[in-house]
Motif scaffolding. Sequence first.
Motif, PDB file in Angstrom:
ATOM      1  N   GLN A 176      15.106  33.366  -2.400  1.00 47.83           N
ATOM      2  CA  GLN A 176      15.004  32.133  -3.177  1.00 47.83           C
ATOM      3  C   GLN A 176      14.386  31.022  -2.320  1.00 47.83           C
ATOM      4  OE1 GLN A 176      16.548  32.326  -6.406  1.00 47.83           O
ATOM      5  NE2 GLN A 176      17.328  34.380  -6.050  1.00 47.83           N
ATOM      6  N   SER A 177      13.855  29.994  -3.017  1.00 45.87           N
ATOM      7  CA  SER A 177      13.242  28.903  -2.260  1.00 45.87           C
ATOM      8  C   SER A 177      14.318  28.046  -1.598  1.00 45.87           C
ATOM      9  CB  SER A 177      12.414  28.034  -3.195  1.00 45.87           C
ATOM     10  OG  SER A 177      13.263  27.211  -3.954  1.00 45.87           O
ATOM     11  N   GLU A 178      13.867  27.178  -0.675  1.00 42.24           N
ATOM     12  CA  GLU A 178      14.806  26.370   0.106  1.00 42.24           C
ATOM     13  C   GLU A 178      15.672  25.470  -0.796  1.00 42.24           C
ATOM     14  OE1 GLU A 178      15.746  26.578   3.105  1.00 42.24           O
ATOM     15  OE2 GLU A 178      17.030  24.789   3.011  1.00 42.24           O
ATOM     16  N   ARG A 179      15.025  24.817  -1.779  1.00 46.20           N
ATOM     17  CA  ARG A 179      15.780  23.894  -2.651  1.00 46.20           C
ATOM     18  C   ARG A 179      16.849  24.636  -3.418  1.00 46.20           C
ATOM     19  NH1 ARG A 179      11.538  20.763  -6.110  1.00 46.20           N
ATOM     20  NH2 ARG A 179      13.211  19.389  -6.779  1.00 46.20           N
ATOM     21  N   ILE A 180      16.521  25.861  -3.829  1.00 45.03           N
ATOM     22  CA  ILE A 180      17.498  26.636  -4.579  1.00 45.03           C
ATOM     23  C   ILE A 180      18.626  27.111  -3.676  1.00 45.03           C
ATOM     24  CG2 ILE A 180      17.770  28.794  -5.879  1.00 45.03           C
ATOM     25  CD1 ILE A 180      15.131  28.062  -7.197  1.00 45.03           C
ATOM     26  N   ARG A 181      18.276  27.436  -2.440  1.00 45.22           N
ATOM     27  CA  ARG A 181      19.328  27.847  -1.506  1.00 45.22           C
ATOM     28  C   ARG A 181      20.324  26.720  -1.269  1.00 45.22           C
ATOM     29  NH1 ARG A 181      16.483  30.717   3.362  1.00 45.22           N
ATOM     30  NH2 ARG A 181      14.640  30.159   2.167  1.00 45.22           N
ATOM     31  N   VAL A 182      19.824  25.473  -1.219  1.00 47.84           N
ATOM     32  CA  VAL A 182      20.727  24.336  -1.038  1.00 47.84           C
ATOM     33  C   VAL A 182      21.676  24.236  -2.239  1.00 47.84           C
ATOM     34  CG1 VAL A 182      20.848  21.813  -0.970  1.00 47.84           C
ATOM     35  CG2 VAL A 182      19.164  23.024   0.431  1.00 47.84           C
ATOM     36  N   LEU A 183      21.115  24.356  -3.442  1.00 45.24           N
ATOM     37  CA  LEU A 183      21.956  24.291  -4.637  1.00 45.24           C
ATOM     38  C   LEU A 183      22.966  25.433  -4.650  1.00 45.24           C
ATOM     39  CD1 LEU A 183      19.545  23.329  -7.532  1.00 45.24           C
ATOM     40  CD2 LEU A 183      21.409  21.993  -6.588  1.00 45.24           C
ATOM     41  N   TYR A 184      22.503  26.595  -4.218  1.00 49.21           N
ATOM     42  CA  TYR A 184      23.411  27.734  -4.213  1.00 49.21           C
ATOM     43  C   TYR A 184      24.555  27.506  -3.229  1.00 49.21           C
ATOM     44  CZ  TYR A 184      25.449  32.281  -4.278  1.00 49.21           C
ATOM     45  OH  TYR A 184      26.355  33.287  -4.405  1.00 49.21           O
ATOM     46  N   ARG A 185      24.211  26.921  -2.070  1.00 47.70           N
ATOM     47  CA  ARG A 185      25.265  26.605  -1.101  1.00 47.70           C
ATOM     48  C   ARG A 185      26.264  25.634  -1.725  1.00 47.70           C
ATOM     49  NH1 ARG A 185      21.676  25.011   3.469  1.00 47.70           N
ATOM     50  NH2 ARG A 185      20.505  26.921   3.169  1.00 47.70           N
ATOM     51  N   ASN A 186      25.749  24.650  -2.493  1.00 50.45           N
ATOM     52  CA  ASN A 186      26.642  23.700  -3.152  1.00 50.45           C
ATOM     53  C   ASN A 186      27.556  24.383  -4.155  1.00 50.45           C
ATOM     54  OD1 ASN A 186      25.417  21.713  -1.728  1.00 50.45           O
ATOM     55  ND2 ASN A 186      24.163  20.957  -3.428  1.00 50.45           N
ATOM     56  N   ILE A 187      26.988  25.293  -4.931  1.00 51.96           N
ATOM     57  CA  ILE A 187      27.791  25.926  -5.976  1.00 51.96           C
ATOM     58  C   ILE A 187      28.861  26.812  -5.336  1.00 51.96           C
ATOM     59  CG2 ILE A 187      26.656  28.152  -6.546  1.00 51.96           C
ATOM     60  CD1 ILE A 187      26.644  27.203  -9.446  1.00 51.96           C
ATOM     61  N   ARG A 188      28.516  27.396  -4.191  1.00 54.16           N
ATOM     62  CA  ARG A 188      29.471  28.238  -3.495  1.00 54.16           C
ATOM     63  C   ARG A 188      30.628  27.398  -2.951  1.00 54.16           C
ATOM     64  NH1 ARG A 188      26.890  32.288   0.859  1.00 54.16           N
ATOM     65  NH2 ARG A 188      26.696  30.368   2.033  1.00 54.16           N
TER      66      ARG A 188
END
Length: 273
Positions: A176-188
């Motif tokens: 996944q792209s960097e921005r999505i990885r940040v969001l994913y980290r947030n959701i986790r």
Amino acid sequence: MDLPILSFTQYDLVFNVLSFTVACMFASAAFFIAARNSIGERYRLAVTIAALAVGIAGYHYVMIFYNWVASYDLSGMVYVPNGHRFNDAYRYVDWVLTVPLLMVELVAVLGLSKSESRSLLTRLIIAAALMTGLGYPGEISSDNMVRFIFGVLGTLPFLYIVYVLWFEMSGALERQSERIRVLYRNIRLLTLAAWGFYPMAYMAPLFLTSSASGEVILQVGYSMADILAKCGYGIIIFSIARLKTEADRTASRPRPKGPQVPTPGSVRPGVAR
Ligand SMILES: *C/C=C(C)/C=C/C=C(C)/C=C/C1=C(C)CCCC1(C)C
């Protein structure tokens, strides 16, 4: 658990928190339904399911709210349980239905391969069912020992879910792209923080000498956790879906600079331009 006698403030706090939760759930459902159309087809399912999860929870909160009001009578300056059964099953039925939906949302928005999705979902859903099923006998028991034992048993599948979300899904994220990885980290993080509330609220009655504060902490704790774990979570799912939609559109759009020469394959025969 038998309902305790509550002060005016304690009763009112739960009353207002339940009412607020109903509002949050239905407002989120309306938002997800309205915002669905801005999401590309590939990720729309995730947002549709987010709407479904908060819709189901909204219905159950209406029932919990109604139950709360029906279970107490005002007597002088205190609220006294009137013998009407306060049904904890509304929460548990809600969890049985909505927790798997939350997992489907996450897997759907990541756009994993079919076999990856199926393997993850099967394990997550079985673990979620075990967690909820094991928690219930403890929740309805007025024996603290029973509550504790089932609480510990229910925590085992819970830890497994945390493990899968935290470690196993990291592989899928590298694509996944960097921005999505940040969001994913947030959701986790949000999932860990919000989901951690449930076992804490569940155990609260064991550690408090007053059964009144135990009941209040339980109801308020579960409601707050539900708002975070369903509405807040859905908003992050929506943001991921929107970013991915934008990324897909940018990738398929012709380059903005220079003469617009049609590339082979972009001109379909028989289509008037
Ligand atoms: C929307 C509802 C959600 C996300 C519900 C989540 C519920 C839990 C994480 C419950 C956890 C519990 C344990 C870990 C131990 C046993 C008692 C439970 C069921 C409250």
